[in-house]
Enzyme design. Structure first.
Site, PDB file in Angstrom:
ATOM      1  N   HIS A 178     -28.393   1.071  51.205  1.00 55.90           N
ATOM      2  CA  HIS A 178     -27.187   1.670  51.503  1.00 55.90           C
ATOM      3  C   HIS A 178     -26.945   1.819  53.274  1.00 55.90           C
ATOM      4  O   HIS A 178     -25.978   2.532  53.435  1.00 55.90           O
ATOM      5  CB  HIS A 178     -27.528   3.589  51.111  1.00 55.90           C
ATOM      6  CG  HIS A 178     -27.922   4.389  51.917  1.00 55.90           C
ATOM      7  ND1 HIS A 178     -29.741   4.227  52.230  1.00 55.90           N
ATOM      8  CD2 HIS A 178     -28.118   5.036  52.535  1.00 55.90           C
ATOM      9  CE1 HIS A 178     -30.369   4.750  53.349  1.00 55.90           C
ATOM     10  NE2 HIS A 178     -29.553   5.129  52.893  1.00 55.90           N
ATOM     11  N   LYS A 182     -22.220   1.503  54.589  1.00 55.48           N
ATOM     12  CA  LYS A 182     -21.943   2.362  55.330  1.00 55.48           C
ATOM     13  C   LYS A 182     -20.535   1.846  56.250  1.00 55.48           C
ATOM     14  O   LYS A 182     -20.782   0.658  56.946  1.00 55.48           O
ATOM     15  CB  LYS A 182     -22.571   3.000  57.009  1.00 55.48           C
ATOM     16  CG  LYS A 182     -23.630   3.831  55.983  1.00 55.48           C
ATOM     17  CD  LYS A 182     -24.802   4.263  57.379  1.00 55.48           C
ATOM     18  CE  LYS A 182     -26.423   4.765  56.255  1.00 55.48           C
ATOM     19  NZ  LYS A 182     -26.073   6.570  56.238  1.00 55.48           N
ATOM     20  N   ASP A 235     -40.270   2.016  54.864  1.00 58.82           N
ATOM     21  CA  ASP A 235     -39.134   2.646  54.740  1.00 58.82           C
ATOM     22  C   ASP A 235     -38.203   2.247  55.157  1.00 58.82           C
ATOM     23  O   ASP A 235     -36.771   2.701  54.332  1.00 58.82           O
ATOM     24  CB  ASP A 235     -39.830   4.352  54.838  1.00 58.82           C
ATOM     25  CG  ASP A 235     -38.779   5.931  54.417  1.00 58.82           C
ATOM     26  OD1 ASP A 235     -38.419   5.426  53.217  1.00 58.82           O
ATOM     27  OD2 ASP A 235     -38.447   6.266  54.914  1.00 58.82           O
ATOM     28  N   HIS A 240     -33.097  -1.246  56.202  1.00 61.36           N
ATOM     29  CA  HIS A 240     -31.867  -1.050  57.181  1.00 61.36           C
ATOM     30  C   HIS A 240     -32.030  -1.465  58.638  1.00 61.36           C
ATOM     31  O   HIS A 240     -30.920  -2.031  58.870  1.00 61.36           O
ATOM     32  CB  HIS A 240     -32.025   0.386  56.970  1.00 61.36           C
ATOM     33  CG  HIS A 240     -32.544   1.488  55.709  1.00 61.36           C
ATOM     34  ND1 HIS A 240     -31.979   0.619  54.739  1.00 61.36           N
ATOM     35  CD2 HIS A 240     -33.117   2.613  55.331  1.00 61.36           C
ATOM     36  CE1 HIS A 240     -32.385   2.327  53.247  1.00 61.36           C
ATOM     37  NE2 HIS A 240     -33.475   2.104  54.790  1.00 61.36           N
ATOM     38  N   LYS A 340     -39.259  10.193  62.158  1.00 59.81           N
ATOM     39  CA  LYS A 340     -38.986  11.441  61.427  1.00 59.81           C
ATOM     40  C   LYS A 340     -39.393  12.459  62.642  1.00 59.81           C
ATOM     41  O   LYS A 340     -39.981  12.303  63.612  1.00 59.81           O
ATOM     42  CB  LYS A 340     -39.663  11.343  59.960  1.00 59.81           C
ATOM     43  CG  LYS A 340     -39.509  10.777  58.494  1.00 59.81           C
ATOM     44  CD  LYS A 340     -38.953  10.861  58.545  1.00 59.81           C
ATOM     45  CE  LYS A 340     -38.144   9.951  56.947  1.00 59.81           C
ATOM     46  NZ  LYS A 340     -37.208   9.773  56.568  1.00 59.81           N
TER      47      LYS A 340
HETATM   48  C1  BG6 Z   1     -33.793   6.326  53.093  1.00 63.51           C
HETATM   49  C2  BG6 Z   1     -35.074   6.625  53.746  1.00 63.51           C
HETATM   50  O1  BG6 Z   1     -34.004   4.872  52.388  1.00 63.51           O
HETATM   51  O2  BG6 Z   1     -32.569   6.114  54.335  1.00 63.51           O
HETATM   52  C3  BG6 Z   1     -35.678   7.915  53.728  1.00 63.51           C
HETATM   53  O3  BG6 Z   1     -35.997   6.240  52.373  1.00 63.51           O
HETATM   54  C4  BG6 Z   1     -34.307   8.115  55.060  1.00 63.51           C
HETATM   55  O4  BG6 Z   1     -36.461   8.516  54.866  1.00 63.51           O
HETATM   56  C5  BG6 Z   1     -32.927   7.882  54.671  1.00 63.51           C
HETATM   57  O5  BG6 Z   1     -33.876   9.301  55.676  1.00 63.51           O
HETATM   58  C6  BG6 Z   1     -32.220   7.918  55.651  1.00 63.51           C
HETATM   59  O6  BG6 Z   1     -30.979   7.618  55.090  1.00 63.51           O
HETATM   60  P1  BG6 Z   1     -29.657   8.025  55.898  1.00 63.51           P
HETATM   61  O7  BG6 Z   1     -27.953   7.576  56.014  1.00 63.51           O
HETATM   62  O8  BG6 Z   1     -29.607   9.163  55.873  1.00 63.51           O
HETATM   63  O9  BG6 Z   1     -29.752   7.508  57.329  1.00 63.51           O
END
Ligand code: BG6
Length: 503
Positions: A178, A182, A235, A240, A340
């Site tokens: 995802h 963005k 994760d 990402h 985190k």
């Molecule tokens: C997800 C992870 O892919 O992305 C999560 O599994 C993380 O752990 C999240 O919190 C962060 O996404 P965003 O869009 O809130 O930065």
């Protein structure tokens, strides 16, 4: 014969899951509000929880910020079935025949797999056995969206890719990351390739280091089961952060078409130098958050979170120093970190340029002036910031740092579309530009696998504790390795450090 397109049916596995309510339903509702959903459109949710259509519609209504209109809800249905069981697939076929009795199934079928990894292969097998896709062409099509995590290492990703390839063509497979949806991640390409003053300097001769930070102030929430198996490296980094790195490092694509872009990002991912075993303790840092009190609130340590074993060695913080072995980036460190329970939620990339020679202008200690930085803020307070030096007004030739900044919010009422809205729309249009290919997912795992292996098998590589609410293990500074330089410690608000920080 009418020319009306066949109905598009989104079949959502995991329809009662958290992601569906948090991201998928709100995105569908907003696409509907903007008249961007395909017509005719139907949503068929599949999940194990017994529920009728009315209860399913209520779930969607609650998830959307504006109540969806009844004509939209009337086209949403639910099938209670266990996707792990082969019986679910004849049930699914029967449900589709019931919903569309007059259509001899050249439907446009979009299977969205928002399910735990263990269910992916059984679902693909079930879909193959159901023959639903075989009968789709010529007017219909079958596509599949797969949510992360995409495997847990290179070998499981390969197995999954092979399984998917046996059922769907590569153009029909959409692997969700995802972050690529963005707006500000896509803007990396626009900023780089549409501005001479960035593109001309985007090279090892001018860039000293690239930094990528994805910090979250939240802990792991209710995701203990998933997170303790995954950890920060799987994760956030494998997907990402490496995708952001690829956008920052890629060569100019020949066009904005999906193949051209994905070809360049793949080259970057394949050119990341695997960290040799003996350098892993030097080029990687891992950490786990510890109980701490922040602004009077006591925050639990990771091992105290519900569902986490008290001896867990899963990392909640990961930082790496990587090198991209293409001439443009020869020996330029790409320092990336995520964690985190850090002080704030912020994702940004920083391009650190070389300082000018300390001849005309230098600091009092003789060192060069602070080097220019270009900051691409991905979230929140989305924008761009350029740090530079200027003459302090007065009679001497002293200098001080200043910044030019752009904030998306200054564009007024223009709304930044949510990543899921953008990506779902692309799936409906069959545009794979913002979806990692099979080869990319495997190349990214090839970077991560040796680190995972060393972290799992070598107890001498430290797992640092860091207080919840701090910026992670102090040892992370060793990755920068330049005297007098540190990571940028950004605030929630995009600014030069310091004055606006409200942590
Ligand atoms: C997800 C992870 O892919 O992305 C999560 O599994 C993380 O752990 C999240 O919190 C962060 O996404 P965003 O869009 O809130 O930065």
């Amino acid at each position: 014969m009418s020319d009306e397109p066949p109905p598009t049916v989104l079949i959502l596995f995991g329809a009662t899951g958290d992601l569906a309510s948090r991201k998928i339903y709100p995105a569908l509702c907003r696409l509907h509000e903007q008249n961007l959903l395909p017509t005719p459109f139907t949503l068929l949710g599949v999940g194990r929880t017994p529920m009728d259509d009315a209860a399913f519609r209520e779930r969607i209504r609650t998830a959307c910020s504006n109540p969806p209109p009844s004509d939209f809800l009337a086209r949403t249905h639910f099938l209670a079935a266990n996707p792990a069981s082969p019986e679910a697939y004849p049930q699914l076929a029967t449900k589709l025949y019931r919903l569309f009795p007059k259509t001899p199934i050249p439907l446009r079928l979009l299977f969205y797999l928002s399910v735990p990894p263990a269910l992916l292969v059984p679902i693909v097998d079930g879909l193959v056995a159901s023959n639903l896709c075989r009968s789709s062409p010529p007017k219909g099509w079958c596509r599949v969206v797969v949510e992360k995590p995409f495997g847990s290492d290179a070998s499981s990703a390969r197995t999954l890719n092979l399984r998917l390839a046996s059922a769907f063509s590569e153009e029909s497979i959409f692997r969700m990351d995802h972050y690529l949806g963005k707006e500000t991640v896509q803007n990396i390409l626009a900023a780089r390739f549409s501005n001479t003053f960035f593109e001309a300097l985007w090279h090892r001769t001018h860039v000293r280091r690239v930094e990528i930070t994805a910090a979250e102030d939240e802990g792991i929430g209710h995701r203990a089961g998933y997170y303790d198996q995954a950890g920060a490296l799987r994760d956030m980094v494998q997907n990402h952060l490496l995708q952001i790195l690829a956008f920052l490092a890629m060569e100019t694509p020949s066009s904005l078409q999906d193949r051209a872009i994905r070809r360049e990002t793949l080259k970057v991912l394949e050119s990341i130098r695997p960290i040799p075993r003996k350098r892993i303790p030097l080029d990687t840092i891992r950490g786990q958050y510890l109980r701490a009190t922040l602004k009077g609130t006591s925050l639990p340590g990771y091992r105290e979170e519900i569902g986490i074993p008290s001896d867990s060695r899963t990392e909640t913080f990961a930082a790496l120093r990587l090198f991209v072995d293409i001439p443009r980036w020869h020996n330029v460190p790409f320092c990336i970190r995520t964690g985190k329970r850090l002080p704030t939620r912020v994702t940004e990339a920083v391009i650190h340029f070389h300082p000018t020679p300390p001849l005309l202008f230098r600091q009092d200690n003789g060192r060069p002036l602070p080097a220019n930085q270009f900051i691409l803020r991905i979230q929140p307070d989305e924008g761009l910031l350029l740090r530079f030096n200027l003459k302090t007004p007065g009679t001497s030739f002293k200098t001080q740092e200043a910044a030019l900044e752009f904030h998306y919010r200054s564009l007024g009422s223009l709304r930044l579309p949510d990543a899921y809205e953008r990506l779902l729309l692309d799936v409906f249009h069959g545009d794979g530009t913002l979806f990692p290919t099979a080869a990319e997912t495997e190349a990214a795992w090839n970077v991560i696998d040796p680190i995972l292996h060393a972290w799992q098998t070598d107890a001498t590589i430290p797992l640092y504790g860091y207080p919840a609410g701090s910026w992670g293990p102090e040892a992370v500074e060793t990755l920068i390795g330049e005297p007098g330089e540190t990571w940028r410690y950004p605030c929630r608000r995009l600014s030069m450090d310091g004055e606006f920080c409200e942590l």
